[in-house]
Enzyme design. Sequence first.
Site, short mmCIF file in Angstrom:
data_model
loop_
_atom_site.label_atom_id
_atom_site.label_comp_id
_atom_site.label_asym_id
_atom_site.label_seq_id
_atom_site.Cartn_x
_atom_site.Cartn_y
_atom_site.Cartn_z
N PRO A 151 0.81 -1.22 0.00
CG PRO A 151 -0.36 -1.31 2.01
CD PRO A 151 0.69 -2.00 1.22
CD GLU A 152 4.36 2.70 -3.33
OE1 GLU A 152 4.51 3.80 -3.86
OE2 GLU A 152 4.99 1.69 -3.67
CE LYS A 187 4.21 5.69 1.44
NZ LYS A 187 5.46 4.93 1.39
CG HIS A 245 -1.46 -13.64 8.15
ND1 HIS A 245 -0.49 -14.30 8.87
CD2 HIS A 245 -1.42 -14.15 6.90
CE1 HIS A 245 0.13 -15.16 8.07
NE2 HIS A 245 -0.42 -15.10 6.88
NE ARG A 286 5.82 -9.85 3.14
CZ ARG A 286 6.36 -9.54 1.97
NH1 ARG A 286 7.09 -8.46 1.87
NH2 ARG A 286 6.18 -10.28 0.93
NE ARG A 330 15.41 17.03 2.53
CZ ARG A 330 14.69 16.21 3.22
NH1 ARG A 330 14.83 14.91 3.07
NH2 ARG A 330 13.81 16.64 4.09
NE ARG A 359 13.10 -0.12 1.25
CZ ARG A 359 13.70 -0.57 2.33
NH1 ARG A 359 14.71 -1.41 2.23
NH2 ARG A 359 13.30 -0.20 3.51
#
Length: 322
Positions: free
Chosen positions: A2-3, A61, A110, A133, A190, A305
Amino acid sequence: MPELPEVEVVRRGLVNWVRGRTIHAVEVLDPRSIRRHALGVEDFMGNLEGATVSDVVRRGKFLWMPLLDATAPLPDNPEEPRVPGVALMAHLGMSGQLLMQDAGVPDEKHLKVRFRLSPREGMPDQLRFVDQRIFGGLFVTTLISTDDGGPGGLAESPLPLIAEEAAHIARDPLDPSFSFDLFYQRLRKRRTGLKRALLDQGLVSGIGNIYADEALWRAKLHYARPTDTLRRGEAQRVLDSAREVMLDALAAGGTSFDSLYVNVNGASGYFDRSLNAYGRQGEPCRRCAAAGIHAIIRREQFMNRSSHTCPVCQPRPRNGRW
DNA sequence: CATTCGTCCTGATAGC
DNA sequence: TGCTATCAGGACGAAT
């Protein structure tokens, strides 16, 4: 995973089922899903039982349900609206789901937390948090006032209150109050790679690994591009790309709105059709192929990632400066 | 101060 | 076949 689009699909679905309903009982089947709740599971349950859900709102989120506490004194003036002081906060993490289910439906494998709601005609009585998870979690947080108009994130009429634990989260690119100028100003200060910045929820929220790769592909920018060399137009391009890809995903997730449960897999149908970079390693870049150029999407490790890029239309920056 | 890295977790899959 | 190793990922807190 989920984003922003998936969380927004959940929010839109959930609000119609839970707004105005009272939590009668809470059952915690796995205490590991109660995260960041310092006072423990008993306190978590105590805060929720008897409370009424007034809304479902989102920042990035993070998703939360402001709660009206039945034990709190009513305002002196009956005309004065009751204001929620705390909220049930949820983060879906990697695999979290919020499902509405009838009491007779067998427990999911779950299932972590069950909420029994006040009955309402034609609606399921249970809200369930399911999480394989356990990267996601629930907790109760206080609501604090904010002068920037509330949570935003496409919510219809947010109170000028934000969950304390989400106050540090930036607005998302779909939020009408998102400020590109502020984003660009902070981005330029940044000294890091562009993808790292896109994934920093304090700078811009809602973007995860999948949509970061998709936005970079659409904008023809490389993940390692130094943020302090980005021109305004390039930053605008990557933000517009993120907005486009997430709006497409949101539209695809919207097809399951009238299902009995709240769909957290809004991306599942979308994945196959529309992804151009994520998961396409070894396959031809569609944009290059359309131009008659042979280019194969490559997968590399970045920030521990996987990152997917086209070596032709998203070339790696040299010496930082372009 | 900003930035980066390690940690939490389970199930699917690869390799021996 | 059955074991172990690897990988996936969001967000936070510790370390640099």
